[in-house]
Design an enzyme around this catalytic site. Structure first.
Site, PDB file in Angstrom:
ATOM      1  CD  GLU A 146      -3.245  -0.448   0.357  1.00  0.00           C
ATOM      2  OE1 GLU A 146      -3.217   0.689  -0.149  1.00  0.00           O
ATOM      3  OE2 GLU A 146      -4.211  -1.232   0.231  1.00  0.00           O
ATOM      4  CG  HIS A 185      -6.290  -3.514  -5.861  1.00  0.00           C
ATOM      5  ND1 HIS A 185      -6.939  -2.920  -4.808  1.00  0.00           N
ATOM      6  CD2 HIS A 185      -6.785  -4.780  -5.945  1.00  0.00           C
ATOM      7  CE1 HIS A 185      -7.793  -3.790  -4.287  1.00  0.00           C
ATOM      8  NE2 HIS A 185      -7.713  -4.923  -4.957  1.00  0.00           N
ATOM      9  CG  ASP A 195      -5.922   0.616  -5.662  1.00  0.00           C
ATOM     10  OD1 ASP A 195      -6.905   0.006  -6.098  1.00  0.00           O
ATOM     11  OD2 ASP A 195      -5.180   0.165  -4.763  1.00  0.00           O
TER      12      ASP A 195
HETATM   13 ZN   LIG Z   1      -6.101  -1.425  -3.640  1.00  0.00          ZN
END
Ligand SMILES: [Zn+2]
Length: 276
Positions: A146, A185, A195
């Protein structure tokens, strides 16, 4: 008397340091949950014969003999995300609440600070439903990263990308992850996720993480099948318009409409040939 005073002062100082370190560490509770879960998993792994792995219909015809040759399963993909949040702190908070059900192996801040939250060998809950090639349970075979970014106007900082590349280099080497298996993703979940957006994939590809197209490209032949090409690269083309959009979020970026221009087709043809 003097010695007593010093030791009292030392004790006071020690308590202050202890108090300060306790009050600044916010994740004691979630660490406890992590430890308990890890302990439960290790019990599962240790059990001989393994628990809950008997095939019911075989009754007494199944037995267990431990082999001497085995290893732990390794990740084979890396999925990159943007957090769509405003700070690493906010993301850590989200990922330490049981009710959110989401997590990632690594969170990388705008300042380049890297926080690991799940052992590489364990399954984080970052990818969800989707499909890339024939892989559907991406969480079981990938590392989730992330990137702290609000997903709209935030620029990617040099420190953040540098740290990401350091993490990727280590993962690629340690687990022999193929170059093409570094994806976003959105690539895995077209239409459901977008994203990371405006992501410097070209910079990453130059370092061996993910594919990118060549500067000089051929015009594809008249009969070039764009849907098959998307599928061969890895996209789930069941909802073709979203597959095109995901492809453009990754490789075109300046225009993420759901139709392929001549330029987009050149990129697609170039990447398709690299994927054969
Ligand atoms: Zn994501």
């Amino acid at each position: 008397m003097h010695i007593h005073q010093i030791s009292y002062k030392a004790l006071l100082l020690f308590s202050c340091v202890l108090l300060a370190s306790c009050s600044t560490y916010k994740y004691k509770e979630s660490d406890k949950v992590y430890k308990k879960n890890a302990k439960d998993f290790s019990k599962l792994i240790k059990a001989m014969p393994p628990e809950n792995q008997r095939i019911d219909s075989l009754f007494n015809e199944q037995s267990f003999v431990g082999t001497t040759n085995m290893g732990i399963r390794k990740p084979n993909f890396v999925i990159i995300h943007h957090t769509a949040q405003n700070s690493t702190d906010q993301t850590l908070k989200t990922f330490t609440l049981t009710r959110t059900g989401t997590s990632a192996h690594y969170v990388i801040g705008r300042d380049g600070k890297v926080v690991q939250m799940v052992n590489d060998y364990l399954r984080a809950q970052h990818a969800g439903a989707g499909k890339w090639g024939s892989v559907t349970d991406m969480n079981s075979c990938s590392i989730g990263i992330e990137m702290d970014n609000n997903g709209t106007t935030d620029p990617w900082t040099e420190a953040q990308i540098n740290s990401l590349c350091a993490v990727l280099a280590t993962l690629k080497k340690k687990y022999s992850i193929p170059t093409a298996n570094f994806i976003g993703h959105a690539d895995f979940a077209p239409g459901r996720k977008n994203d990371p957006k405006n992501f410097p994939w070209k910079t990453l590809a130059q370092k061996g993480f993910g594919l990118w197209y060549d500067d000089v490209m051929e015009t594809p032949p008249e009969n070039f099948d764009t849907t098959a090409a998307l599928r061969i690269i890895g996209y789930n083309v069941q909802r073709l318009n979203y597959a095109i959009e995901a492809f453009k979020i990754h490789f075109v970026q300046t225009d993420i409409t759901q139709t392929l221009t001549d330029f987009d087709k050149q990129i697609l043809y170039n990447l398709y040939k690299k994927s054969l």
